[in-house]
Write a protein that holds these residues in place. Structure first.
Motif: not given
Length: 322
Positions: A165, A170, A190
């Motif tokens: 992150t 992602r 995510d």
């Protein structure tokens, strides 16, 4: 100081219950060394493998397991500079963490963040070094890419979720329980997926896969690897070592990359310096705080390792030594 200290020692290979408490004799410091009173020790899957005789590094018997710890310097060799008795430090070890004391090279120490507990600090170096080596040095993860993390609820998986992150990827987290998926989400994932759900992999196209699990999950997760993707082989917590088909690598033009964070620095001094600086930057930058699943006492090390063997852990386990 007395001339002895407590430790959990492995005198014969076997299950976690073979560990026994013993008193060890203190030795004199050599140049460049410091003696640390250990307050807490991190527990890792390689500890379990080492006690069973199944890890790559096989120390001579008897030995004290434990690859990471945190505590206070109580003695320094005359030539040591930059560190002094009373300094709170993090230790990276090849063994010896399940003990009240350890002697280490001063150059290998990290400063403990003042607002971290000793248990949190002890749970930092192994997972952080593994994630950093895998994603930065070996996987070359770039911002905007998709990172798939298997075993995302464990200590190493959570470190990969957090670092991925921070690197701008992602992050898709795969974890086996609702609790583990919730923790992965709080670490920045995510998307969190349940590997028990049919075709969970179908809508994922991962540029990089972080795999500390192996086993049957490998074959399913490989379907989520994008063409030209990089698969990071970190470990085999499932117990089974997968045997990928070479034609699958060929058709996807994929890379299969082994990751051994400890050996990386020992084999390649330049890579070792880069890794050390990477860990210091993570500590100074406050980019994450280790999540503890439970804390055990020193003489409960066998029970803690048994819990890890049963894959019942969310985050990291730690031993409280003092």
């Amino acid at each position: 100081m007395t001339d002895q200290y407590r430790a959990m020692i492995c005198r014969r290979l076997g299950p976690p219950e073979v560990l026994e408490q013993a008193w060890l004799t203190r030795r004199a410091l050599q140049p460049g060394e410091v003696r640390v009173a250990i307050r807490a020790s991190g527990i890792n899957f390689p500890d379990l493998l080492q006690i069973a005789g199944e890890y790559q590094h096989k120390p001579p018997m008897p030995f004290v397991p434990g690859l990471e710890a945190a505590g206070d310097i109580i003695e320094a060799a005359p030539d040591v500079t930059g560190w002094a008795p009373g300094d709170a430090v993090i230790l990276r070890l090849r063994g010896g963490g399940y003990a009240e004391e350890a002697i280490v090279r001063a150059a290998s120490l990290l400063s403990k963040p003042a607002d971290w507990s000793y248990e949190e600090a002890a749970a930092f170096p192994v997972a952080a070094a593994t994630a950093w080596t895998a994603l930065v040095q070996r996987g070359h993860l770039r911002a905007g890419e998709t990172l798939l993390v298997l075993g995302a609820g464990g200590g190493t998986g959570l470190a990969a979720v957090t670092l991925g992150t921070r690197l701008g990827a992602r992050v898709v987290a795969v974890a086996s329980s609702a609790e583990k998926r919730a923790v992965a989400q709080s670490a920045g994932a995510d998307l969190c997926l349940d590997p028990a759900q049919p075709d969970w992999w179908r809508d994922v196209r991962a540029d990089v896969v972080f795999d500390p699990v192996g086993g049957a999950l490998f074959d399913l997760a490989f379907r989520a690897l994008a063409p030209g993707g990089r698969w990071l082989v970190v470990g085999f917590a499932a117990g089974d070592v997968p045997r990928p088909a070479a034609n699958h690598l060929l058709l996807r033009e994929a890379e299969l990359i082994g990751v051994r964070a400890g050996e990386q620095g020992r084999r390649n001094p330049i890579a070792g310096v880069e890794q050390e600086q990477g860990l210091r930057n993570l500590l100074v930058g406050g980019q994450w705080r280790p999540r503890l699943g439970a804390i055990y006492q020193l003489d409960q090390a066998g029970a803690a390792l048994r819990r890890m063997a049963q894959r019942q852990v969310t985050g990291k386990l730690a031993l409280r030594i003092r």
